[in-house]
Enzyme design. Sequence first.
Site, PDB file in Angstrom:
ATOM      1  N   ARG A  56       4.591   2.057   3.430  1.00  8.64           N
ATOM      2  CA  ARG A  56       6.025   1.896   3.215  1.00  8.64           C
ATOM      3  C   ARG A  56       6.833   3.020   3.874  1.00  8.64           C
ATOM      4  NH1 ARG A  56       7.658  -1.988  -0.092  1.00  8.64           N
ATOM      5  NH2 ARG A  56       9.721  -1.013  -0.096  1.00  8.64           N
TER       6      ARG A  56
ATOM      7  N   THR B  71       7.764   8.541   0.441  1.00 10.12           N
ATOM      8  CA  THR B  71       7.278   8.331   1.800  1.00 10.12           C
ATOM      9  C   THR B  71       8.389   7.623   2.560  1.00 10.12           C
ATOM     10  OG1 THR B  71       6.279   6.168   1.343  1.00 10.12           O
ATOM     11  CG2 THR B  71       4.935   8.108   0.954  1.00 10.12           C
TER      12      THR B  71
ATOM     13  N   MET C 155      12.690   0.667   4.822  1.00  9.81           N
ATOM     14  CA  MET C 155      11.666   0.531   3.785  1.00  9.81           C
ATOM     15  C   MET C 155      11.023   1.875   3.536  1.00  9.81           C
ATOM     16  SD  MET C 155       8.379  -2.021   3.574  1.00  9.81           S
ATOM     17  CE  MET C 155       7.415  -1.216   4.850  1.00  9.81           C
ATOM     18  N   CYS C 156      11.046   2.332   2.298  1.00  9.62           N
ATOM     19  CA  CYS C 156      10.439   3.595   1.906  1.00  9.62           C
ATOM     20  C   CYS C 156       9.623   3.374   0.641  1.00  9.62           C
ATOM     21  CB  CYS C 156      11.501   4.658   1.650  1.00  9.62           C
ATOM     22  SG  CYS C 156      12.493   5.079   3.107  1.00  9.62           S
ATOM     23  N   GLY C 157       8.806   4.342   0.300  1.00 12.16           N
ATOM     24  CA  GLY C 157       8.023   4.268  -0.922  1.00 12.16           C
ATOM     25  C   GLY C 157       8.386   5.410  -1.853  1.00 12.16           C
TER      26      GLY C 157
END
Length: 301
Positions: A32, A148, A1-3
Site C-alpha cells: 500500500r 507506509t 493509496m497508503c497504509g
Amino acid sequence: MCGIVGLFLKDKDLEPQLGQLLSDMLITMTDRGPDSAGIAIYGTPSDGKAKVTVQSAEPGTDFDDLDAELRKAGIDTSLTVKSTHAVIEIAADNVSAVRSVLAQIRPNVRIMGSGDSVEIYKETGLPKDVVARFEVRSMGGTHGIGHTRMATESAVTTLGAHPFSTGADQCLVHNGSLSNHNNLRRELVREGMAFETQNDSEVAAAYLSAELAKGKNLGEALTGALDDLDGFFTFVVGTKSGFGVVRDPIACKPAVMAETDQYVAFGSEYRALVNLLGIETARVWEPEPATVYFWDHEKAA
C-alpha cells in the site's frame, strides 16, 4: 493509496513487545506504500525529561560531537544515534532552547518530533528496511502509529514521510487527500504555526495541534476536523496518553479496527491485524464514517 497501522496497549505486560508488533503490522502494508515509511513510538515518560528526535542527511557530520556542542551551549544532554536519526534527551524545560541552538549550529538537522515520551523515525524506502534501520523491533512503549506511503501529490522525501508531528507528543498519519489544505495552511500560519513541507497531511497535523492548544482533548479536536477539513481522509493520531481515529463522512479509504482486553488496533486492512494475540476472539469492526474513536491511558487509569 497508503497504509496505516496503530496499536494502543491496555495490558502493560505487552509494552516490551510494542515495537515488534507494530513493525510486523507495518511491513504487512508494504504494497500500500513502498515509497517511504515511518513509526511513532510512545514510551513511558521519565520525570522531568523530554526527547527531541532529529534527522540528518549527513548524520556522520551533523551528529558527531553534537551532544558536546549542546553542553557548551549550556544544555545538559545525552544523545542516542540511530542511522539518520538521533534522540536528544534533555530536561523538559530545555526543548525550546535545543530547537534554537540546533538552528544555529546544525541548520541542516530537522526535528521529527519532541515531547515527554514520543520518538519518531521515518525515511524513504521499504517498510522492512526502515524498521531494520532504526531497530524499531527492540523498542517498547504504551502505544504507537505507523504509515507506509505511496506519494500522489508531493515528492518522495524524508520530510514528506509520515508521521507528521507539529506539537509536543502529538503526531498524525493520514490516508487520503485534503482539498482545502492551502487555505487552512494560510490561516494556521497567521496563527503562528510553522510548516516544513507542502504536504496536506502536515496541515491536518497542525490543525489538530492548534485545536489541542486551545484546550480541547484529542476527541474534541478530531470532531472539529470533520467540519473544518474537506476531502477524503482516514486519520490515526497519537498524543502523550491518547490514541484517536476518524474517517471523513464518505469514508472511501479502507479501515478496520479490533479491540480486546489487551489492546486496541487499527489497520488499513485486516491482514495488518491478523497476527495479533487474541485476534480470533477480538471485537472487529469497520469504523463508521464521521465518527470519532478515542482512547486515553490517563482516563483509563
